[in-house]
Design a protein around this motif. Sequence first.
Motif, PDB file in Angstrom:
ATOM      1  N   PRO A   1     -12.795  36.042 -14.547  1.00 21.08           N
ATOM      2  CA  PRO A   1     -14.065  36.237 -15.256  1.00 21.08           C
ATOM      3  C   PRO A   1     -14.863  37.395 -14.663  1.00 21.08           C
ATOM      4  CG  PRO A   1     -14.224  34.347 -13.805  1.00 21.08           C
ATOM      5  CD  PRO A   1     -12.806  34.815 -13.761  1.00 21.08           C
ATOM      6  N   GLY A   2     -15.703  37.978 -15.466  1.00 22.70           N
ATOM      7  CA  GLY A   2     -16.555  39.063 -14.994  1.00 22.70           C
ATOM      8  C   GLY A   2     -15.958  40.425 -15.269  1.00 22.70           C
ATOM      9  N   ARG A   3     -16.743  41.430 -14.958  1.00 18.79           N
ATOM     10  CA  ARG A   3     -16.317  42.806 -15.182  1.00 18.79           C
ATOM     11  C   ARG A   3     -15.353  43.228 -14.080  1.00 18.79           C
ATOM     12  NH1 ARG A   3     -20.413  47.941 -15.516  1.00 18.79           N
ATOM     13  NH2 ARG A   3     -18.824  49.482 -15.981  1.00 18.79           N
ATOM     14  N   PRO A   4     -14.277  43.902 -14.432  1.00 19.79           N
ATOM     15  CA  PRO A   4     -13.346  44.346 -13.391  1.00 19.79           C
ATOM     16  C   PRO A   4     -13.989  45.403 -12.492  1.00 19.79           C
ATOM     17  CG  PRO A   4     -12.650  45.142 -15.548  1.00 19.79           C
ATOM     18  CD  PRO A   4     -13.836  44.264 -15.762  1.00 19.79           C
ATOM     19  N   LYS A   5     -13.540  45.448 -11.226  1.00 21.68           N
ATOM     20  CA  LYS A   5     -14.099  46.424 -10.286  1.00 21.68           C
ATOM     21  C   LYS A   5     -13.729  47.828 -10.731  1.00 21.68           C
ATOM     22  CE  LYS A   5     -14.200  43.540  -6.189  1.00 21.68           C
ATOM     23  NZ  LYS A   5     -13.742  43.353  -4.839  1.00 21.68           N
ATOM     24  N   LYS A   6     -14.697  48.731 -10.581  1.00 27.79           N
ATOM     25  CA  LYS A   6     -14.497  50.105 -11.017  1.00 27.79           C
ATOM     26  C   LYS A   6     -13.790  50.918  -9.931  1.00 27.79           C
ATOM     27  CE  LYS A   6     -17.044  53.811 -13.257  1.00 27.79           C
ATOM     28  NZ  LYS A   6     -18.351  54.251 -13.709  1.00 27.79           N
ATOM     29  N   PHE A   7     -14.131  50.668  -8.666  1.00 24.77           N
ATOM     30  CA  PHE A   7     -13.573  51.442  -7.565  1.00 24.77           C
ATOM     31  C   PHE A   7     -12.796  50.540  -6.616  1.00 24.77           C
ATOM     32  CE2 PHE A   7     -17.421  53.806  -8.763  1.00 24.77           C
ATOM     33  CZ  PHE A   7     -16.845  55.028  -9.065  1.00 24.77           C
ATOM     34  N   LYS A   8     -11.764  51.102  -6.030  1.00 27.53           N
ATOM     35  CA  LYS A   8     -10.982  50.400  -5.025  1.00 27.53           C
ATOM     36  C   LYS A   8     -11.705  50.506  -3.692  1.00 27.53           C
ATOM     37  CE  LYS A   8      -6.602  50.712  -2.593  1.00 27.53           C
ATOM     38  NZ  LYS A   8      -7.070  51.136  -1.294  1.00 27.53           N
ATOM     39  N   ILE A   9     -11.855  49.394  -3.006  1.00 27.29           N
ATOM     40  CA  ILE A   9     -12.466  49.410  -1.676  1.00 27.29           C
ATOM     41  C   ILE A   9     -11.394  49.857  -0.696  1.00 27.29           C
ATOM     42  CG2 ILE A   9     -13.561  48.024   0.124  1.00 27.29           C
ATOM     43  CD1 ILE A   9     -14.552  46.176  -2.114  1.00 27.29           C
ATOM     44  N   PRO A  10     -11.626  50.955   0.052  1.00 25.52           N
ATOM     45  CA  PRO A  10     -10.593  51.458   0.954  1.00 25.52           C
ATOM     46  C   PRO A  10     -10.387  50.526   2.145  1.00 25.52           C
ATOM     47  CG  PRO A  10     -12.611  52.712   1.232  1.00 25.52           C
ATOM     48  CD  PRO A  10     -12.832  51.777   0.094  1.00 25.52           C
ATOM     49  N   SER A  11      -9.144  50.422   2.579  1.00 23.36           N
ATOM     50  CA  SER A  11      -8.846  49.615   3.753  1.00 23.36           C
ATOM     51  C   SER A  11      -9.106  50.442   5.007  1.00 23.36           C
ATOM     52  CB  SER A  11      -7.395  49.149   3.708  1.00 23.36           C
ATOM     53  OG  SER A  11      -6.534  50.269   3.721  1.00 23.36           O
ATOM     54  N   ALA A  12      -8.994  49.819   6.169  1.00 24.14           N
ATOM     55  CA  ALA A  12      -9.278  50.501   7.432  1.00 24.14           C
ATOM     56  C   ALA A  12      -8.342  51.695   7.600  1.00 24.14           C
ATOM     57  CB  ALA A  12      -9.113  49.535   8.597  1.00 24.14           C
ATOM     58  N   GLY A  13      -8.886  52.816   7.934  1.00 25.65           N
ATOM     59  CA  GLY A  13      -8.109  54.031   8.153  1.00 25.65           C
ATOM     60  C   GLY A  13      -7.838  54.830   6.902  1.00 25.65           C
ATOM     61  N   GLU A  14      -8.135  54.291   5.746  1.00 23.13           N
ATOM     62  CA  GLU A  14      -7.924  55.004   4.492  1.00 23.13           C
ATOM     63  C   GLU A  14      -9.147  55.865   4.193  1.00 23.13           C
ATOM     64  OE1 GLU A  14      -6.598  53.982  -0.090  1.00 23.13           O
ATOM     65  OE2 GLU A  14      -7.160  52.379   1.274  1.00 23.13           O
ATOM     66  N   LYS A  15      -8.919  57.119   3.829  1.00 23.37           N
ATOM     67  CA  LYS A  15     -10.030  58.035   3.561  1.00 23.37           C
ATOM     68  C   LYS A  15     -10.497  57.877   2.122  1.00 23.37           C
ATOM     69  CE  LYS A  15      -8.627  61.415   6.942  1.00 23.37           C
ATOM     70  NZ  LYS A  15      -8.202  62.761   7.205  1.00 23.37           N
ATOM     71  N   ARG A  16     -11.775  58.072   1.918  1.00 22.85           N
ATOM     72  CA  ARG A  16     -12.353  58.000   0.574  1.00 22.85           C
ATOM     73  C   ARG A  16     -12.092  59.307  -0.162  1.00 22.85           C
ATOM     74  NH1 ARG A  16     -17.619  55.487   3.135  1.00 22.85           N
ATOM     75  NH2 ARG A  16     -16.934  53.340   3.212  1.00 22.85           N
ATOM     76  N   LYS A  17     -11.860  59.194  -1.444  1.00 23.82           N
ATOM     77  CA  LYS A  17     -11.594  60.378  -2.248  1.00 23.82           C
ATOM     78  C   LYS A  17     -12.909  61.051  -2.609  1.00 23.82           C
ATOM     79  CE  LYS A  17      -7.478  58.437  -4.304  1.00 23.82           C
ATOM     80  NZ  LYS A  17      -6.850  57.980  -5.548  1.00 23.82           N
ATOM     81  N   LEU A  18     -12.892  62.377  -2.609  1.00 22.12           N
ATOM     82  CA  LEU A  18     -14.062  63.143  -3.013  1.00 22.12           C
ATOM     83  C   LEU A  18     -13.956  63.469  -4.500  1.00 22.12           C
ATOM     84  CD1 LEU A  18     -14.379  65.691  -0.059  1.00 22.12           C
ATOM     85  CD2 LEU A  18     -15.800  63.708  -0.497  1.00 22.12           C
ATOM     86  N   HIS A  19     -15.035  63.246  -5.213  1.00 21.33           N
ATOM     87  CA  HIS A  19     -15.085  63.569  -6.632  1.00 21.33           C
ATOM     88  C   HIS A  19     -16.135  64.656  -6.839  1.00 21.33           C
ATOM     89  CE1 HIS A  19     -12.547  60.246  -7.904  1.00 21.33           C
ATOM     90  NE2 HIS A  19     -13.180  59.494  -7.011  1.00 21.33           N
ATOM     91  N   SER A  20     -15.825  65.595  -7.679  1.00 24.90           N
ATOM     92  CA  SER A  20     -16.805  66.647  -7.951  1.00 24.90           C
ATOM     93  C   SER A  20     -17.385  66.453  -9.352  1.00 24.90           C
ATOM     94  CB  SER A  20     -16.167  68.025  -7.823  1.00 24.90           C
ATOM     95  OG  SER A  20     -15.092  68.142  -8.721  1.00 24.90           O
ATOM     96  N   CYS A  21     -18.661  66.748  -9.432  1.00 24.94           N
ATOM     97  CA  CYS A  21     -19.368  66.622 -10.713  1.00 24.94           C
ATOM     98  C   CYS A  21     -19.018  67.839 -11.571  1.00 24.94           C
ATOM     99  CB  CYS A  21     -20.862  66.536 -10.453  1.00 24.94           C
ATOM    100  SG  CYS A  21     -21.820  66.339 -11.957  1.00 24.94           S
ATOM    101  N   SER A  22     -18.676  67.611 -12.811  1.00 25.37           N
ATOM    102  CA  SER A  22     -18.279  68.710 -13.687  1.00 25.37           C
ATOM    103  C   SER A  22     -19.469  69.576 -14.098  1.00 25.37           C
ATOM    104  CB  SER A  22     -17.574  68.166 -14.929  1.00 25.37           C
ATOM    105  OG  SER A  22     -18.446  67.289 -15.619  1.00 25.37           O
ATOM    106  N   LYS A  23     -20.687  68.998 -14.072  1.00 26.91           N
ATOM    107  CA  LYS A  23     -21.860  69.767 -14.498  1.00 26.91           C
ATOM    108  C   LYS A  23     -22.404  70.649 -13.380  1.00 26.91           C
ATOM    109  CE  LYS A  23     -23.356  66.418 -17.933  1.00 26.91           C
ATOM    110  NZ  LYS A  23     -24.401  65.499 -18.332  1.00 26.91           N
ATOM    111  N   CYS A  24     -22.623  70.058 -12.180  1.00 28.55           N
ATOM    112  CA  CYS A  24     -23.279  70.834 -11.123  1.00 28.55           C
ATOM    113  C   CYS A  24     -22.305  71.321 -10.060  1.00 28.55           C
ATOM    114  CB  CYS A  24     -24.407  70.034 -10.497  1.00 28.55           C
ATOM    115  SG  CYS A  24     -23.842  68.518  -9.717  1.00 28.55           S
ATOM    116  N   GLY A  25     -21.102  70.798  -9.991  1.00 27.79           N
ATOM    117  CA  GLY A  25     -20.129  71.264  -9.017  1.00 27.79           C
ATOM    118  C   GLY A  25     -20.294  70.630  -7.642  1.00 27.79           C
ATOM    119  N   LYS A  26     -21.273  69.706  -7.451  1.00 33.34           N
ATOM    120  CA  LYS A  26     -21.459  69.059  -6.156  1.00 33.34           C
ATOM    121  C   LYS A  26     -20.352  68.035  -5.932  1.00 33.34           C
ATOM    122  CE  LYS A  26     -26.460  69.375  -5.770  1.00 33.34           C
ATOM    123  NZ  LYS A  26     -27.684  68.577  -5.660  1.00 33.34           N
ATOM    124  N   LYS A  27     -19.956  67.929  -4.647  1.00 35.32           N
ATOM    125  CA  LYS A  27     -18.960  66.928  -4.283  1.00 35.32           C
ATOM    126  C   LYS A  27     -19.682  65.686  -3.795  1.00 35.32           C
ATOM    127  CE  LYS A  27     -15.309  70.056  -3.242  1.00 35.32           C
ATOM    128  NZ  LYS A  27     -13.935  69.917  -3.116  1.00 35.32           N
TER     129      LYS A  27
END
Length: 187
Positions: free
Chosen positions: A149-175
């Motif tokens: 039940p409920g809404r599925p999680k949108k993002f994967k929670i990283p495990s220990a030692g796993e690096k987070r992915k960087l996403h860039s905004c298509s409008k402003c170019g900020k990471k």
Amino acid sequence: MAECIRDLLQRWFYDCRINVHEISTYLTTFADKHIKDRIDTAQRFEIHPIHFNKFKVDDKWKETTVDLDERSYSCRECDLDDLPCSHAMAVARLKGVSINSLVSDLYTTRFLKHAYEMGVNPVPDPEFWNIPHVIRNSIVLSWEKKKLPGRPKKFKIPSAGEKRKLHSCSKCGKKKTQEKNFSRIII
């Protein structure tokens, strides 16, 4: 997988059985080492008799009562592992009682040999299996996976030692990272 586990257990039991038969002492190597470690300490204690087999042992920090008949020791060190404490060893030495008689039967090589007495037999071919008709004719249904039940999680929670992915905004170019969204999930 089950066959690999069975094979591993078979080898372990065989190796332990061979090692146990090579032990020539009355007690296991673990119990012998434990007793040797505590014997030196036991020689420094002062022993005062209370009754025939009841003694007060003074070890400079505290006084302990040892009753050889009841196998009770007020220090309570023996209650966890059933191996004699240094206080009991000091009294046994004074009374001429064997220290081995104070040790639980669980630590004897006879008991250890009995533990590894049986082997782990291989599984016979399926054509020789004796399966009752009730089990052979039963139908096993597959397990149905239910949607949580409920809404599925949108993002994967990283495990220990796993690096987070960087996403860039298509409008402003900020990471930006997903960190902002993780705080919502955790709280």
